[in-house]
Design a protein around this motif. Sequence first.
Motif, short mmCIF file in Angstrom:
data_model
loop_
_atom_site.label_atom_id
_atom_site.label_comp_id
_atom_site.label_asym_id
_atom_site.label_seq_id
_atom_site.Cartn_x
_atom_site.Cartn_y
_atom_site.Cartn_z
N ASP A 162 27.63 17.13 35.08
CA ASP A 162 28.06 18.53 35.10
C ASP A 162 28.78 18.92 33.81
OD1 ASP A 162 26.98 18.84 37.62
OD2 ASP A 162 28.85 18.31 38.63
N TYR A 163 29.23 17.93 33.04
CA TYR A 163 29.98 18.21 31.82
C TYR A 163 29.13 18.01 30.57
CZ TYR A 163 33.58 17.57 35.33
OH TYR A 163 34.32 17.67 36.47
N ALA A 164 27.82 18.00 30.72
CA ALA A 164 26.93 17.72 29.59
C ALA A 164 27.09 18.73 28.46
CB ALA A 164 25.48 17.68 30.06
N ARG A 165 27.37 19.98 28.81
CA ARG A 165 27.53 21.00 27.76
C ARG A 165 28.77 20.77 26.91
NH1 ARG A 165 27.05 26.73 30.54
NH2 ARG A 165 27.85 25.56 32.30
N PHE A 166 29.77 20.15 27.51
CA PHE A 166 31.06 20.00 26.81
C PHE A 166 31.24 18.63 26.17
CE2 PHE A 166 31.61 22.64 30.67
CZ PHE A 166 31.70 23.87 30.04
N PRO A 212 29.09 15.60 24.28
CA PRO A 212 27.79 15.16 23.73
C PRO A 212 27.40 13.74 24.17
CG PRO A 212 29.44 15.38 21.99
CD PRO A 212 30.07 15.88 23.25
#
Length: 168
Positions: free
Chosen positions: A84-88, A90
């Motif tokens: 869920d934190y892939a956008r934040f 790398p």
Amino acid sequence: MKVYFHLTLFFVHWNYAIIIYMLRINQELLEIDQAIDELVTCFLQLEEVDRYKKAKLAVESNQELQDLIKTFQEKQADFQEVKDYARFRPEVGDLRRKVYQLKRQIDLNKDVVQLRQAEVALQEILAHISQYLSQAVSEEIFVDTGLPLAAHKPHHDKGRGKNIKEGG
């Protein structure tokens, strides 16, 4: 007194009829159970079953493959926790790529390929048996085999008298 006596006789006769009917059902169920046992015995003697058992044993006894599967499961669990934190973050993308690489290594392993081929062969046989049994009852019974190239149930026609939910 007479009414009670007649009711008692009725219940006695009714219970006797139920017992006879239950015995008949039980005899039919026993015959069906015996037929199923014979089918299972014949099925287990097929070379496809033997091939599946050998392929499964090969996968289970391949220690390198088992270590790879364990690593894959651990990395996949790690990825599920942080996806869920892939956008934040790398590094989540790197973890996802690692999971895909491990999955590909497992999928291309010759023992895994042979196991999957054996599974599909067994599934085809079981689908054929299911279709044969259903067609013995009625041509209208559809058996979803789960096989990728098998026929699928056609969609219902819409309109008055063609479907429960009538369309216009």
